[in-house]
Write an enzyme that holds these catalytic residues in place. Structure first.
Site, PDB file in Angstrom:
ATOM      1  N   ALA A  67       0.873  -1.173   0.000  1.00 26.43           N
ATOM      2  CA  ALA A  67       0.000   0.000   0.000  1.00 26.43           C
ATOM      3  C   ALA A  67       0.909   1.222   0.000  1.00 26.43           C
ATOM      4  O   ALA A  67       2.096   1.129   0.333  1.00 26.43           O
ATOM      5  CB  ALA A  67      -0.884  -0.026   1.236  1.00 26.43           C
ATOM      6  N   GLY A 113       0.729  -4.964   1.013  1.00 28.54           N
ATOM      7  CA  GLY A 113      -0.526  -4.963   0.259  1.00 28.54           C
ATOM      8  C   GLY A 113      -0.377  -5.579  -1.131  1.00 28.54           C
ATOM      9  O   GLY A 113      -1.362  -6.041  -1.714  1.00 28.54           O
ATOM     10  N   GLU A 116      -0.704  -9.224  -0.569  1.00 27.60           N
ATOM     11  CA  GLU A 116      -2.120  -9.435  -0.235  1.00 27.60           C
ATOM     12  C   GLU A 116      -3.005  -9.322  -1.475  1.00 27.60           C
ATOM     13  O   GLU A 116      -4.008 -10.027  -1.607  1.00 27.60           O
ATOM     14  CB  GLU A 116      -2.541  -8.414   0.838  1.00 27.60           C
ATOM     15  CG  GLU A 116      -1.873  -8.704   2.182  1.00 27.60           C
ATOM     16  CD  GLU A 116      -1.997  -7.561   3.186  1.00 27.60           C
ATOM     17  OE1 GLU A 116      -1.814  -6.390   2.792  1.00 27.60           O
ATOM     18  OE2 GLU A 116      -2.274  -7.834   4.371  1.00 27.60           O
ATOM     19  N   GLU A 136       5.388  -5.348   6.830  1.00 29.48           N
ATOM     20  CA  GLU A 136       4.798  -4.218   7.557  1.00 29.48           C
ATOM     21  C   GLU A 136       5.400  -4.024   8.948  1.00 29.48           C
ATOM     22  O   GLU A 136       5.485  -2.906   9.441  1.00 29.48           O
ATOM     23  CB  GLU A 136       3.274  -4.393   7.674  1.00 29.48           C
ATOM     24  CG  GLU A 136       2.515  -4.223   6.359  1.00 29.48           C
ATOM     25  CD  GLU A 136       2.314  -5.529   5.602  1.00 29.48           C
ATOM     26  OE1 GLU A 136       3.105  -6.480   5.790  1.00 29.48           O
ATOM     27  OE2 GLU A 136       1.359  -5.593   4.809  1.00 29.48           O
TER      28      GLU A 136
HETATM   29  C1  HXC Z   1       5.096   4.292  -1.365  1.00 32.79           C
HETATM   30  C2  HXC Z   1       6.974   3.280  -2.240  1.00 32.79           C
HETATM   31  C3  HXC Z   1       6.593   2.037  -1.667  1.00 32.79           C
HETATM   32  C4  HXC Z   1       5.369   1.984  -0.921  1.00 32.79           C
HETATM   33  C5  HXC Z   1       8.457   1.758  -2.711  1.00 32.79           C
HETATM   34  N1  HXC Z   1       8.128   3.053  -2.875  1.00 32.79           N
HETATM   35  N2  HXC Z   1       7.542   1.123  -1.972  1.00 32.79           N
HETATM   36  N3  HXC Z   1       6.232   4.382  -2.092  1.00 32.79           N
HETATM   37  N4  HXC Z   1       4.667   3.136  -0.805  1.00 32.79           N
HETATM   38  N5  HXC Z   1       4.900   0.848  -0.366  1.00 32.79           N
HETATM   39  C6  HXC Z   1       8.877   4.102  -3.604  1.00 32.79           C
HETATM   40  C7  HXC Z   1      10.121   4.535  -2.825  1.00 32.79           C
HETATM   41  O1  HXC Z   1       9.773   5.482  -1.848  1.00 32.79           O
HETATM   42  C8  HXC Z   1      10.962   5.115  -3.951  1.00 32.79           C
HETATM   43  O2  HXC Z   1      10.472   6.404  -4.264  1.00 32.79           O
HETATM   44  C9  HXC Z   1      10.635   4.194  -5.120  1.00 32.79           C
HETATM   45  O3  HXC Z   1       9.405   3.559  -4.812  1.00 32.79           O
HETATM   46  C10 HXC Z   1      11.697   3.122  -5.323  1.00 32.79           C
HETATM   47  O4  HXC Z   1      11.872   2.454  -4.089  1.00 32.79           O
HETATM   48  P1  HXC Z   1      13.319   2.241  -3.423  1.00 32.79           P
HETATM   49  O5  HXC Z   1      13.079   1.984  -1.999  1.00 32.79           O
HETATM   50  O6  HXC Z   1      14.247   3.331  -3.780  1.00 32.79           O
HETATM   51  O7  HXC Z   1      13.774   0.905  -4.191  1.00 32.79           O
HETATM   52  P2  HXC Z   1      14.725  -0.245  -3.634  1.00 32.79           P
HETATM   53  O8  HXC Z   1      15.902   0.307  -2.900  1.00 32.79           O
HETATM   54  O9  HXC Z   1      14.976  -1.151  -4.813  1.00 32.79           O
HETATM   55  O10 HXC Z   1      13.841  -1.039  -2.560  1.00 32.79           O
HETATM   56  C11 HXC Z   1      12.656  -1.689  -2.974  1.00 32.79           C
HETATM   57  C12 HXC Z   1      11.790  -2.112  -1.761  1.00 32.79           C
HETATM   58  C13 HXC Z   1      11.555  -0.875  -0.885  1.00 32.79           C
HETATM   59  C14 HXC Z   1      12.544  -3.176  -0.939  1.00 32.79           C
HETATM   60  C15 HXC Z   1      10.516  -2.710  -2.277  1.00 32.79           C
HETATM   61  O11 HXC Z   1      11.031   0.196  -1.696  1.00 32.79           O
HETATM   62  C16 HXC Z   1      10.569  -1.087   0.220  1.00 32.79           C
HETATM   63  O12 HXC Z   1      10.932  -1.661   1.254  1.00 32.79           O
HETATM   64  N6  HXC Z   1       9.330  -0.650   0.045  1.00 32.79           N
HETATM   65  C17 HXC Z   1       8.311  -0.698   1.072  1.00 32.79           C
HETATM   66  C18 HXC Z   1       7.793  -2.105   1.245  1.00 32.79           C
HETATM   67  C19 HXC Z   1       6.735  -2.159   2.333  1.00 32.79           C
HETATM   68  O13 HXC Z   1       7.022  -1.885   3.505  1.00 32.79           O
HETATM   69  N7  HXC Z   1       5.517  -2.493   1.958  1.00 32.79           N
HETATM   70  C20 HXC Z   1       4.401  -2.558   2.881  1.00 32.79           C
HETATM   71  C21 HXC Z   1       3.699  -1.254   2.917  1.00 32.79           C
HETATM   72  S1  HXC Z   1       2.407  -1.225   4.108  1.00 32.79           S
HETATM   73  P3  HXC Z   1      11.449   7.654  -4.434  1.00 32.79           P
HETATM   74  O14 HXC Z   1      10.524   8.792  -4.707  1.00 32.79           O
HETATM   75  O15 HXC Z   1      12.235   7.749  -3.177  1.00 32.79           O
HETATM   76  O16 HXC Z   1      12.299   7.274  -5.628  1.00 32.79           O
HETATM   77  C22 HXC Z   1       1.186  -2.126   3.428  1.00 32.79           C
HETATM   78  C23 HXC Z   1      -0.051  -2.273   4.298  1.00 32.79           C
HETATM   79  C24 HXC Z   1      -1.072  -3.071   3.590  1.00 32.79           C
HETATM   80  O17 HXC Z   1       1.261  -2.591   2.351  1.00 32.79           O
HETATM   81  C25 HXC Z   1      -2.420  -2.853   4.173  1.00 32.79           C
HETATM   82  C26 HXC Z   1      -3.397  -2.410   3.119  1.00 32.79           C
HETATM   83  C27 HXC Z   1      -3.781  -0.940   3.184  1.00 32.79           C
END
Ligand code: HXC
Length: 262
Positions: A67, A113, A116, A136
């Site tokens: 998400a 998400g 999911e 998360e």
């Molecule tokens: C918003 C995101 C994002 C996310 C990545 N980006 N994931 N933006 N929400 N979930 C953006 C980064 O901020 C970055 O933007 C760009 O995408 C590239 O990501 P990087 O981190 O620079 O890439 P990398 O180093 O290759 O790492 C990839 C990654 C990492 C391991 C996937 O991005 C990451 O850990 N993402 C978050 C994963 C996460 O925690 N997901 C769960 C979210 S909570 P910029 O502008 O800086 O270039 C969730 C709750 C679900 O899903 C419940 C439902 C509502």
């Protein structure tokens, strides 16, 4: 200036509707607008009698990295989370409730998400680069759209605990061995293979397919005796269809059936 590419692309190939998330700058993070567009497209295909199966795809680098964290980071407390996210979370359930089968075409990150969302679909074709996880906990929360529920029912408590409590990710091969995905294919062909699987489903009688989908889904939610009763009701209901008459007649006549979808 050229118009920006839409965050969700939609096309059809025969009786298969294909919906692709296209938000590369944020690794396909599932913002409210992306999820709304997905639901509109998938819901439209679900209602379209010309469509019999769907593919939900991401990009080669990311199916979806979760998400959109940017939309959640300002939320102050649990009341605020309920207000801001209840409707958003319901979007995952709406996808799981579609009548027609959805094949997820997953490559790269399927996290939070995103994982999911893949699990809300009915089948998953993964590329060799696919990575599944519920990270998360690493941002101070937990899964909220099925990552502790659907995942546990699919892969079991031990591994689900590990993924949800530590953020451990699964490779595509691991996901295959634990029954999370249907097949693993080279990254060059994951979309083609997902479409092939959807075409194979689309070639079957649609009412029987939809009943079977609903019945398999019920196995997760209902207790065994209720599930078997539900299955039997659906099984009997298919004898009201023309496709049942055609399917059994064609078998007896040793010819291929022609499905009317009625
Ligand atoms: C918003 C995101 C994002 C996310 C990545 N980006 N994931 N933006 N929400 N979930 C953006 C980064 O901020 C970055 O933007 C760009 O995408 C590239 O990501 P990087 O981190 O620079 O890439 P990398 O180093 O290759 O790492 C990839 C990654 C990492 C391991 C996937 O991005 C990451 O850990 N993402 C978050 C994963 C996460 O925690 N997901 C769960 C979210 S909570 P910029 O502008 O800086 O270039 C969730 C709750 C679900 O899903 C419940 C439902 C509502």
């Amino acid at each position: 200036m050229a118009a920006a590419a839409p965050e969700v692309a939609v096309e059809t190939e025969g009786a298969v509707g294909i919906v692709a998330i296209n938000r590369p700058a944020a690794l396909n993070a599932l913002s409210i607008s992306v999820m709304d567009a997905l639901l509109e497209a998938l819901g439209g295909f679900d209602r379209d009698p010309a469509i019999r199966a769907m593919v939900l795809a991401g990009l080669p680098r990311a199916f979806a990295a979760g998400a959109d964290i940017g939309e959640m980071k300002h939320i102050a407390d649990s009341k605020g989370a309920d207000k801001a996210l209840s409707l958003h979370l319901a979007r995952w359930d709406k996808i799981a409730l579609l009548k027609k089968p959805v094949v997820a075409a997953v490559s790269g990150f399927a996290l939070g998400g995103g994982c999911e969302l893949a699990m809300a679909c009915d089948l998953i074709v993964a590329s060799e680069t696919a990575v599944f996880g519920q990270p998360e906990v690493q941002i101070g929360v937990m899964a909220g759209a099925g990552g502790t529920q659907r995942l546990t029912k699919i892969i079991g408590q031990a591994l689900s605990m590990e993924m949800n409590l530590t953020g451990r990710r699964l490779t595509a091969r691991e996901a295959l061995s634990f029954g999370l995905v249907n097949r693993v294919v080279p990254v060059e062909s994951y979309l083609v293979e997902a479409k092939k699987l959807a075409q194979l489903i689309a070639a079957q009688p649609p009412l029987a397919v939809q009943a079977a989908k609903a019945s398999v889904r019920a196995a997760v939610d209902l207790k065994s005796s209720e599930g078997l009763a539900f299955e039997r009701r659906l099984f009997f209901s298919l004898f009201d269809t023309r496709d049942q008459k055609e399917g059994m007649k064609a078998f007896a006549e040793k010819r291929k059936p022609v499905w009317s979808g009625q």
